[in-house]
Design a protein around this motif. Structure first.
Motif, PDB file in Angstrom:
ATOM      1  N   GLU A   1       0.942  -1.345  -0.076  1.00  0.00           N
ATOM      2  CA  GLU A   1      -0.040   0.013  -0.206  1.00  0.00           C
ATOM      3  C   GLU A   1       0.992   1.324  -0.162  1.00  0.00           C
ATOM      4  OE1 GLU A   1      -2.926   2.231   2.973  1.00  0.00           O
ATOM      5  OE2 GLU A   1      -3.243   0.119   2.912  1.00  0.00           O
ATOM      6  N   ALA A   2       1.757   1.183   0.877  1.00  0.00           N
ATOM      7  CA  ALA A   2       2.606   2.266   0.777  1.00  0.00           C
ATOM      8  C   ALA A   2       3.710   2.486  -0.427  1.00  0.00           C
ATOM      9  CB  ALA A   2       3.846   2.319   1.813  1.00  0.00           C
ATOM     10  N   ILE A   3       3.847   1.551  -1.146  1.00  0.00           N
ATOM     11  CA  ILE A   3       4.556   1.383  -2.575  1.00  0.00           C
ATOM     12  C   ILE A   3       3.494   2.220  -3.521  1.00  0.00           C
ATOM     13  CG2 ILE A   3       5.194   0.317  -4.429  1.00  0.00           C
ATOM     14  CD1 ILE A   3       6.562  -1.912  -2.311  1.00  0.00           C
ATOM     15  N   GLY A   4       2.118   1.789  -3.338  1.00  0.00           N
ATOM     16  CA  GLY A   4       1.443   2.430  -4.331  1.00  0.00           C
ATOM     17  C   GLY A   4       1.216   3.880  -4.066  1.00  0.00           C
TER      18      GLY A   4
ATOM     19  N   THR B   1       8.486   5.392   0.156  1.00  0.00           N
ATOM     20  CA  THR B   1       7.803   4.465   0.667  1.00  0.00           C
ATOM     21  C   THR B   1       8.135   4.269   1.939  1.00  0.00           C
ATOM     22  OG1 THR B   1       7.512   3.143  -1.325  1.00  0.00           O
ATOM     23  CG2 THR B   1       7.444   1.817   0.535  1.00  0.00           C
ATOM     24  N   ARG B   2       9.385   4.363   2.266  1.00  0.00           N
ATOM     25  CA  ARG B   2       9.967   4.402   3.515  1.00  0.00           C
ATOM     26  C   ARG B   2       9.574   5.431   4.504  1.00  0.00           C
ATOM     27  NH1 ARG B   2      16.447   4.859   4.855  1.00  0.00           N
ATOM     28  NH2 ARG B   2      16.473   3.667   7.018  1.00  0.00           N
ATOM     29  N   TYR B   3       9.421   6.515   4.075  1.00  0.00           N
ATOM     30  CA  TYR B   3       8.927   7.759   4.956  1.00  0.00           C
ATOM     31  C   TYR B   3       7.396   7.388   5.057  1.00  0.00           C
ATOM     32  CZ  TYR B   3       7.344  12.495   5.972  1.00  0.00           C
ATOM     33  OH  TYR B   3       6.880  13.534   6.478  1.00  0.00           O
ATOM     34  N   LEU B   4       6.701   7.178   4.122  1.00  0.00           N
ATOM     35  CA  LEU B   4       5.447   6.609   4.455  1.00  0.00           C
ATOM     36  C   LEU B   4       5.138   5.627   5.547  1.00  0.00           C
ATOM     37  CD1 LEU B   4       3.901   6.850   1.018  1.00  0.00           C
ATOM     38  CD2 LEU B   4       3.595   8.646   2.453  1.00  0.00           C
TER      39      LEU B   4
ATOM     40  N   ALA C   1       3.578   5.944  -2.822  1.00  0.00           N
ATOM     41  CA  ALA C   1       4.594   6.512  -3.328  1.00  0.00           C
ATOM     42  C   ALA C   1       4.561   6.565  -4.795  1.00  0.00           C
ATOM     43  CB  ALA C   1       5.802   5.667  -3.103  1.00  0.00           C
ATOM     44  N   ASP C   2       4.167   5.575  -5.658  1.00  0.00           N
ATOM     45  CA  ASP C   2       4.226   5.656  -6.908  1.00  0.00           C
ATOM     46  C   ASP C   2       3.165   6.637  -7.222  1.00  0.00           C
ATOM     47  OD1 ASP C   2       5.969   3.553  -6.975  1.00  0.00           O
ATOM     48  OD2 ASP C   2       4.612   1.982  -7.882  1.00  0.00           O
ATOM     49  N   GLY C   3       2.111   6.827  -6.580  1.00  0.00           N
ATOM     50  CA  GLY C   3       1.002   8.125  -6.951  1.00  0.00           C
ATOM     51  C   GLY C   3       1.799   9.249  -6.635  1.00  0.00           C
ATOM     52  N   ILE C   4       2.285   9.524  -5.768  1.00  0.00           N
ATOM     53  CA  ILE C   4       3.197  10.899  -5.621  1.00  0.00           C
ATOM     54  C   ILE C   4       4.158  10.993  -6.743  1.00  0.00           C
ATOM     55  CG2 ILE C   4       4.697  12.012  -4.199  1.00  0.00           C
ATOM     56  CD1 ILE C   4       3.480  10.666  -1.821  1.00  0.00           C
TER      57      ILE C   4
END
Length: 170
Positions: free
Chosen positions: A63-66, A99-102, A68-71
């Motif tokens: 979910e975090a990767i998704g 992703t790591r930050y999120l 990040a990709d949206g950003i």
């Protein structure tokens, strides 16, 4: 996805991801199990309960990767067709940092010297520069290598100096 879970298993590594992605009410996922889950390896040595907790942590990571990709797509859409068809190493690094930050969003630390926040802010700055054309995705950046963008064209309204026009001036 601009960064895979296997790439995240390399850096920042399974231990950190297990610590930040496991729900608070669950025991933190074992590092080896988290690594196997991130890489899609055999997990038959663990109990179904442990695997379920690891799968839940993996879902949070995906979910975090998704997000990040949206950003990333939000920034790059100003200049590139998104999602990118080719994943550039610099974009993978941005996705990893975001992703790591999120995943660490509930972390309490001093922002000015936190490497996670620093990497996130750096990714944002470079994304903004890429969106405005001041930073390239690399040597094979599609904007730089598109032959239509490199084609020089000359357009004219015709010859403005004709003999008749000179006679009229005399």
């Amino acid at each position: 996805m601009y960064v895979t879970t296997a790439q995240l298993a390399e850096r920042p590594a399974a231990r950190e991801l297990a610590q930040v992605a496991t729900r608070e009410q669950d025991a933190i996922v074992d590092d080896t199990l988290m690594d196997a889950t991130l890489r899609g390896l055999d997990r038959s040595a663990w109990t179904p309960e442990d695997i379920a907790i690891a799968d839940d942590a993996l879902a949070r990571i995906v979910e975090a990767i998704g997000e990040a990709d949206g950003i990333i797509d939000g920034y790059l859409a100003k200049r590139y067709p998104v999602p990118l068809t080719r994943v550039y190493p610099v974009v993978t690094n941005w996705s990893r940092a975001i992703t790591r930050y999120l995943l660490h969003k509930d972390r309490h630390s001093m922002e000015q010297n936190d490497p996670i926040v620093r990497d996130y802010r750096d990714a944002q700055k470079l994304l903004q520069l890429a969106a405005t054309g001041q930073f390239s995705l690399g040597a094979d950046d599609p904007v730089l290598t598109d032959p239509q963008d490199n084609d020089v064209q000359f357009v004219s309204d015709g010859n403005p100096f004709r003999r008749k026009s000179f006679r009229d001036c005399l």
